[in-house]
Structure formats: structure tokens, C-alpha cells
Design a protein around this motif. Structure first.
Motif, PDB file in Angstrom:
ATOM      1  N   PHE A 129      20.075  -7.733   9.597  1.00 30.77           N
ATOM      2  CA  PHE A 129      20.691  -6.417   9.551  1.00 30.77           C
ATOM      3  C   PHE A 129      21.773  -6.314   8.802  1.00 30.77           C
ATOM      4  O   PHE A 129      22.150  -5.370   8.335  1.00 30.77           O
ATOM      5  N   GLY A 130      22.549  -7.672   8.694  1.00 31.97           N
ATOM      6  CA  GLY A 130      23.899  -7.524   7.917  1.00 31.97           C
ATOM      7  C   GLY A 130      23.630  -7.373   6.595  1.00 31.97           C
ATOM      8  O   GLY A 130      24.601  -6.679   5.843  1.00 31.97           O
ATOM      9  N   VAL A 131      22.655  -7.657   5.906  1.00 25.75           N
ATOM     10  CA  VAL A 131      22.270  -7.679   4.558  1.00 25.75           C
ATOM     11  C   VAL A 131      21.402  -6.263   4.214  1.00 25.75           C
ATOM     12  O   VAL A 131      21.203  -6.090   3.004  1.00 25.75           O
ATOM     13  N   ARG A 132      20.951  -5.360   5.229  1.00 23.71           N
ATOM     14  CA  ARG A 132      20.517  -4.017   4.789  1.00 23.71           C
ATOM     15  C   ARG A 132      21.275  -3.201   3.934  1.00 23.71           C
ATOM     16  O   ARG A 132      21.031  -2.477   2.824  1.00 23.71           O
ATOM     17  N   PHE A 139      10.780  -5.014  -5.992  1.00 23.56           N
ATOM     18  CA  PHE A 139      11.098  -5.090  -4.558  1.00 23.56           C
ATOM     19  C   PHE A 139      11.807  -3.735  -4.171  1.00 23.56           C
ATOM     20  O   PHE A 139      12.317  -2.977  -5.123  1.00 23.56           O
ATOM     21  N   ASP A 140      11.518  -3.369  -2.996  1.00 21.20           N
ATOM     22  CA  ASP A 140      12.365  -2.179  -2.475  1.00 21.20           C
ATOM     23  C   ASP A 140      13.428  -2.775  -1.543  1.00 21.20           C
ATOM     24  O   ASP A 140      13.315  -4.097  -1.281  1.00 21.20           O
ATOM     25  N   ALA A 141      14.183  -2.134  -0.769  1.00 21.04           N
ATOM     26  CA  ALA A 141      15.264  -2.611   0.041  1.00 21.04           C
ATOM     27  C   ALA A 141      14.637  -3.406   1.472  1.00 21.04           C
ATOM     28  O   ALA A 141      15.208  -4.300   1.722  1.00 21.04           O
ATOM     29  N   SER A 142      13.806  -2.827   1.951  1.00 15.85           N
ATOM     30  CA  SER A 142      13.153  -3.555   2.918  1.00 15.85           C
ATOM     31  C   SER A 142      12.347  -4.726   2.651  1.00 15.85           C
ATOM     32  O   SER A 142      12.728  -5.960   3.404  1.00 15.85           O
ATOM     33  N   GLY A 143      11.768  -4.726   1.422  1.00 15.09           N
ATOM     34  CA  GLY A 143      11.404  -6.178   0.968  1.00 15.09           C
ATOM     35  C   GLY A 143      12.392  -7.167   0.704  1.00 15.09           C
ATOM     36  O   GLY A 143      12.132  -8.137   0.938  1.00 15.09           O
ATOM     37  N   VAL A 144      13.609  -6.750   0.386  1.00 13.51           N
ATOM     38  CA  VAL A 144      14.605  -7.597   0.167  1.00 13.51           C
ATOM     39  C   VAL A 144      15.288  -8.307   1.424  1.00 13.51           C
ATOM     40  O   VAL A 144      15.261  -9.521   1.836  1.00 13.51           O
ATOM     41  N   VAL A 145      15.149  -7.374   2.384  1.00 15.83           N
ATOM     42  CA  VAL A 145      15.674  -7.920   3.782  1.00 15.83           C
ATOM     43  C   VAL A 145      14.625  -8.931   4.493  1.00 15.83           C
ATOM     44  O   VAL A 145      15.076  -9.850   5.014  1.00 15.83           O
ATOM     45  N   ASP A 146      13.287  -8.498   4.218  1.00 15.67           N
ATOM     46  CA  ASP A 146      12.331  -9.467   4.604  1.00 15.67           C
ATOM     47  C   ASP A 146      12.485 -10.864   4.095  1.00 15.67           C
ATOM     48  O   ASP A 146      12.262 -11.708   4.694  1.00 15.67           O
ATOM     49  N   CYS A 190      13.388  -4.853  -9.704  1.00 15.10           N
ATOM     50  CA  CYS A 190      13.566  -6.291  -9.612  1.00 15.10           C
ATOM     51  C   CYS A 190      12.130  -6.780  -9.354  1.00 15.10           C
ATOM     52  O   CYS A 190      11.411  -6.469  -8.222  1.00 15.10           O
ATOM     53  N   THR A 191      11.566  -7.802 -10.087  1.00 11.93           N
ATOM     54  CA  THR A 191      10.254  -8.281  -9.704  1.00 11.93           C
ATOM     55  C   THR A 191      10.333  -9.809  -9.181  1.00 11.93           C
ATOM     56  O   THR A 191       9.314 -10.361  -8.521  1.00 11.93           O
ATOM     57  N   GLU A 192      11.349 -10.508  -9.511  1.00  8.90           N
ATOM     58  CA  GLU A 192      11.771 -11.812  -8.876  1.00  8.90           C
ATOM     59  C   GLU A 192      13.003 -11.834  -8.512  1.00  8.90           C
ATOM     60  O   GLU A 192      14.156 -11.392  -9.142  1.00  8.90           O
ATOM     61  N   LEU A 193      13.286 -12.357  -7.167  1.00  7.98           N
ATOM     62  CA  LEU A 193      14.456 -11.997  -6.325  1.00  7.98           C
ATOM     63  C   LEU A 193      15.244 -13.429  -5.958  1.00  7.98           C
ATOM     64  O   LEU A 193      14.374 -14.228  -5.383  1.00  7.98           O
ATOM     65  N   ARG A 194      16.288 -13.702  -6.561  1.00 11.99           N
ATOM     66  CA  ARG A 194      17.012 -15.005  -5.911  1.00 11.99           C
ATOM     67  C   ARG A 194      17.605 -14.831  -4.677  1.00 11.99           C
ATOM     68  O   ARG A 194      18.734 -14.029  -4.875  1.00 11.99           O
TER      69      ARG A 194
END
Length: 522
Positions: free
Chosen positions: A273-276, A318-325, A293-297
Motif C-alpha cells: 500500500f505504501g508504494v502505490r 508494467f503498469d502501476a498495479s503490476g509494480v505493486v504486485d 518498463c519491460t523488466e523491473l528491479r
């Protein structure tokens, strides 16, 4: 001529500009020891290899006799406990990029020559910090504060001479070396021609030209006749008349995002929740420069300083929800020993947004499948949706690899020989867990394999799940020997192919007198 992209053109006659070069020796080794979640200790003998040759080695490795240009077997013969790693220019660049940003904070106008080596005009920093030596001390101190133990600097007329001054320094006695204005030619004269790092060096060696001073003494007209514009450039470098300007790099946009938690958080859902907001800013920042972004660290740091770093893939972008997941899944799979104090989102690989734009009438079935699987994965977790991939190995179970949706597929190389593996055609049914069976002879005694690899009797019947199936024909055994040097993981088994009277073919394994079915040919 250096191999760092110096322009192969004749000199314009301009005077060399006082240049300051900062150099980190053995940077590929330093980058390796500063990257990842479990990097090797810098005190160990380490060597970086490219095409089977040593391209960089640590001080401990050099003490054991390892040198640049050695073959792998020669290096390991001199140092059997050598830590071996492959060259990775991306890693070298990624680890050095934050250090360049720190240098630019105190002295703008830094030019990246190569990872671990950068140059800038000496005049501005020298006037600000009270002299060239003081400016070099400040810049080397910045890298020293970042945890780099060995940093050297050189100041001279032109970037080439300044680089040689930095490389000629020593770690303890003279980490900073200044060549007074107008004395570049005298400083370069005794240096060997090998510092030029050019294919012409071998020709000079055959002609008996061993030092830069001897090259500078050659008539420039003869060098131009033989090598063209490269000859004029070469003569200018060796004579200390390097008039190349220092070209500051254009700092890339800040694409990463960071979140610090005070107080640190212990629950994964709280961190997610804090990184949303940071995830939204991360995706928006990429979109502002037409990137996705196709690869996220994701780098997670605990309250006690431990780090969890992982690169995540995405089938699309990636979208924002994918990053949070991904942040939540990483915390679930790599539990830290303390509460989470910091999260960093970095784009490991990006692509042009135009390559991922939605089609005029939608993306078709592929896009619908991707969205459906991503939604299910978000609800069930990282391993909630997997795709089958054929891998390599001797056992059929090893060849069945289930990869979470969106992850990089890195199964064992199935093109390897894998001695002991079953050739095609393979069984169409592979049991997830080995099925216990019994193979008996005509007298009802269990069939085994003796020390010579021969069956103790001809298989007459197969007993599986309480059902006895008379054997019509059989073949084998074929031995499978794995890790004979490891007493814990060693395996010594024999395979049989058996066909029962119902025309069902079985792939059986006899290991230490115990039988099980590995697969079935349906």
C-alpha cells in the motif's frame, strides 16, 4: 589511439585543455562485488572472463599469478580457488551510474569514458576548490565515501595524458598525480606503446618502437602517409598535444523511484500500500519520455541493512498495479529478517512506448489472454499462474518446468548431451510423483539389477496399484549415474522399457532394488 571511441581525425591545432580524470582500478571486479543480493567478497581472488580470456582480476588473484589475457585453464591452474564470473558490461554501467551522479553533484560536466573511468575539465573545479590537487582530492573522496577503497586521479594537458597520470599513480603513496602544464610530452615519453591499446601497437613493436617518446620522435608526415588521419591523431597523443575537448554527458532522466518507511513496516500488505504512489509516479515518469518498463528491479532494504533485490519480467509492459504486485510477491518469497525500511523501483529494461500501443480495434486474443492471466495471478499470487516449458535433464520430471506467468524462462539447456537421458520419442504421460511398482519374474521373486548391470531374471509381470500385468516384452537396463562424487546427492539407477499384454508401454526405474514408474507411453 585509445579504444574508447576517440575520433580518428587530424588535430585541429588547438591547445590541450587541462583535464581531470578519475579512475577506479579493476572496475569490473568492483562492480561484481557491489551488485546483487549475495556478491562475492572483494578480498577473494576473482577473475572476470570474456571469450575464455581474463579481462579483469582482483589484487588477490594477481598475487596468485593471474593476469589479464590469460586463458581460463591457465588462470585456474595458478589459482585453483579462483572465483570465476562472466563479463557483464550492463552490470558495470549500472553500478557506476550512481557514482557518476554523485560526482556531478560536486563538479558538473563529467564525461563517461568507460565504466570506472571519467573525465572533466579541471579549470572549474580547481577554481572552486582552491587548486587542481584539492579538486582531485574532493572527487576521489566522493567515491571513497561511497565505499570504493581504491580511487586514483590524474590532472594534465588533455584527457589522454590525464588518464595515463591516473593509471600511473599508486593506491597509497600517490593516488593523485599532477602533470604540470607543458610537460605532458616529457611525462608520456617513457611510457610503453601498449598504453595506446590499438592494433598499431603490434606493428610498432615489430619495428622496434617501444615507447611513446619514440613514436612522438617519428616524423608526423610519415605517420600520415602510413596510417592517414589515425597517424596524425596518434602523433598528437604521444607528443602530449591531445586537444580533444571534454564532452559532458547529458544526465539521463531520473526514472527510478524510492520510498522510505518511518517507522519501518513489517506486513507485506502495508508495504504494498505504501508504494502505490511511487508506482504511479514510476510509470508516469517513464511515459513522460515515451518509454515503458519491460523488466523491473525491486530492491527492498530491511531495518537492519539486509537487502532483497530481484528483477521481474512482464509479458507486455508494467503498469502501476503490476509494480505493486511484484513488491508484494517479492516480500512473500524473500522474507527479510527485519521490518522494511526502504523500497527502490528501477527500470532494468525499457522499450519504446510506441511498440506497446493498443491497436485501433483492440489487441486481439493475445491481449485478452494477458489481462485475464494477470488478473488471476494478482489474486492467487506469483505462482498462481504458470506456463509449461521443456527443460533439460536426465529425468523426465526435470524436463517439465513450470514458469510463473511473466517470468524469464531459464530452464536447463536441453541441447546438452545429458548422458543417461531417454531419447525420443518420450513418454506422453509423465507422473508428477513416481508411481511405486513391482517387477517380478516367473517364480514371483522381485527382479533386481546386479553389480555388473544385468537383471537377475527376466521380468514376467508388472504389479501396479494392486493389479498384475503380465509382461509381453521388455528392454534394458540402461544405467543412469549422477553425481558420483557427492555422497548425499549421488544416484545410481537403471531404466527399463516394458510392454504388458494390454499393449501399454511403461518406462520403469530400478534404484537400489526399488522399482517405480517414471512415465507411460500412451
Amino acid at each position: 589511439m585509445p579504444a574508447r571511441g576517440a575520433p580518428a581525425v587530424a588535430e585541429t591545432g588547438g591547445a590541450p585543455v587541462r583535464s581531470l580524470v578519475v579512475w577506479v582500478p579493476d572496475w569490473p571486479i568492483v562492480a561484481l562485488t557491489r551488485d546483487g543480493t549475495d556478491p562475492p567478497d572483494a578480498a577473494l581472488p576473482i577473475a572476470i572472463f570474456a571469450k575464455g580470456m581474463v579481462v579483469a582480476c582482483s589484487a588477490a588473484a594477481r598475487a596468485e599469478g593471474v593476469r589479464r589475457g590469460q586463458r581460463r585453464r591457465d588462470a585456474q591452474a595458478r589459482c585453483p580457488h579462483l572465483v570465476v564470473a562472466d563479463a557483464d558490461p550492463v552490470r558495470d554501467q549500472r553500478v557506476f551510474a550512481p557514482l557518476i551522479a554523485q560526482l556531478e553533484d560536486v563538479a558538473p560536466g563529467v564525461q563517461l569514458l568507460q565504466p570506472g573511468l571519467c573525465a572533466l575539465k579541471a579549470r572549474g573545479p580547481a577554481r572552486y576548490y582552491g587548486g587542481e590537487a584539492a579538486a582531485a582530492t574532493v572527487l576521489t573522496g566522493i567515491l571513497g565515501d561511497a565505499g570504493i577503497d581504491d580511487v586514483r586521479a590524474g590532472v594534465a594537458d588533455g584527457p589522454f595524458t590525464a588518464e595515463q597520470a591516473a593509471r600511473s599513480g599508486t593506491r597509497t603513496d600517490q593516488p593523485i598525480r599532477l602533470v604540470p602544464a607543458g610537460e605532458s610530452a616529457a611525462f608520456l615519453a617513457p611510457l610503453p606503446v601498449t598504453v595506446l591499446e590499438h592494433d598499431i601497437v603490434d606493428l610498432f613493436a615489430r619495428l622496434g618502437v617501444q615507447t611513446l617518446g619514440q613514436v612522438a620522435a617519428l616524423p608526423v608526415e610519415r605517420l600520415i602517409e602510413r596510417f592517414g588521419a589515425r597517424g596524425a591523431r596518434l602523433h598528437a597523443l604521444t607528443a602530449g598535444a591531445d586537444s580533444r575537448p571534454v564532452t559532458p554527458r547529458t544526465p539521463p532522466p531520473e526514472l527510478h523511484r524510492e520510498v522510505a518507511f518511518e517507522p519501518p513496516l513489517e506486513l507485506a500488505e502495508q508495504v504494498a500500500f505504501g508504494v502505490r504512489v511511487a508506482a504511479d509516479e514510476f510509470i508516469t515518469g517513464l511515459g513522460a519520455v515515451d518509454l515503458v518498463c519491460t523488466e523491473l528491479r525491486v530492491v527492498v532494504t530491511g531495518e537492519r541493512g539486509e537487502r532483497s533485490s530481484r528483477v521481474w519480467l512482464h509479458p507486455g509492459a508494467f503498469d502501476a498495479s503490476g509494480v505493486v504486485d511484484r513488491v508484494r510477491w517479492q516480500l512473500a518469497e524473500q522474507t527479510l529478517r527485519s521490518a522494511v525500511a526502504h523500497v527502490r523501483l528501477e527500470p532494468e529494461r525499457v522499450d519504446a512506448a510506441a511498440h506497446h500501443a493498443r491497436a485501433l480495434f483492440g489487441g486481439g486474443p493475445d491481449e485478452k489472454v494477458h489481462h485475464a492471466l494477470s488478473r488471476v495471478q494478482a489474486m492467487l499470487g506469483h505462482r498462481g499462474v504458470v506456463t509449461p516449458v521443456v527443460g533439460g535433464g536426465r529425468w523426465l520430471q526435470e524436463r517439465q518446468v513450470l514458469v510463473p506467468w511473466g517470468d524469464r524462462v531459464v530452464p536447463a539447456d536441453r541441447a546438452r548431451p545429458w548422458p543417461g537421458s531417454i531419447p525420443d520419442p518420450l513418454p506422453s504421460t509423465v507422473f508428477a510423483e513416481p508411481v511405486p511398482v513391482a517387477v517380478v519374474d516367473g517364480d514371483g521373486d522381485m527382479v533386481a539389477v546386479d553389480a555388473r548391470g544385468e537383471p537377475t531374471a527376466a521380468p514376467a509381470a508388472l504389479v501396479a496399484a494392486g493389479t498384475t500385468r503380465p509382461v509381453q516384452t521388455w528392454a534394458g537396463p540402461w544405467p543412469v549415474v549422477e553425481r558420483a562424487w557427492d555422497a548425499v546427492r549421488a544416484r545410481h539407477a537403471h531404466r527399463f522399457q516394458v510392454v504388458d499384454v494390454h499393449q501399454t508401454a511403461w518406462l520403469l526405474v530400478c534404484e537400489a532394488g526399488v522399482w517405480h514408474a517414471e512415465g507411460r507411453y500412451d
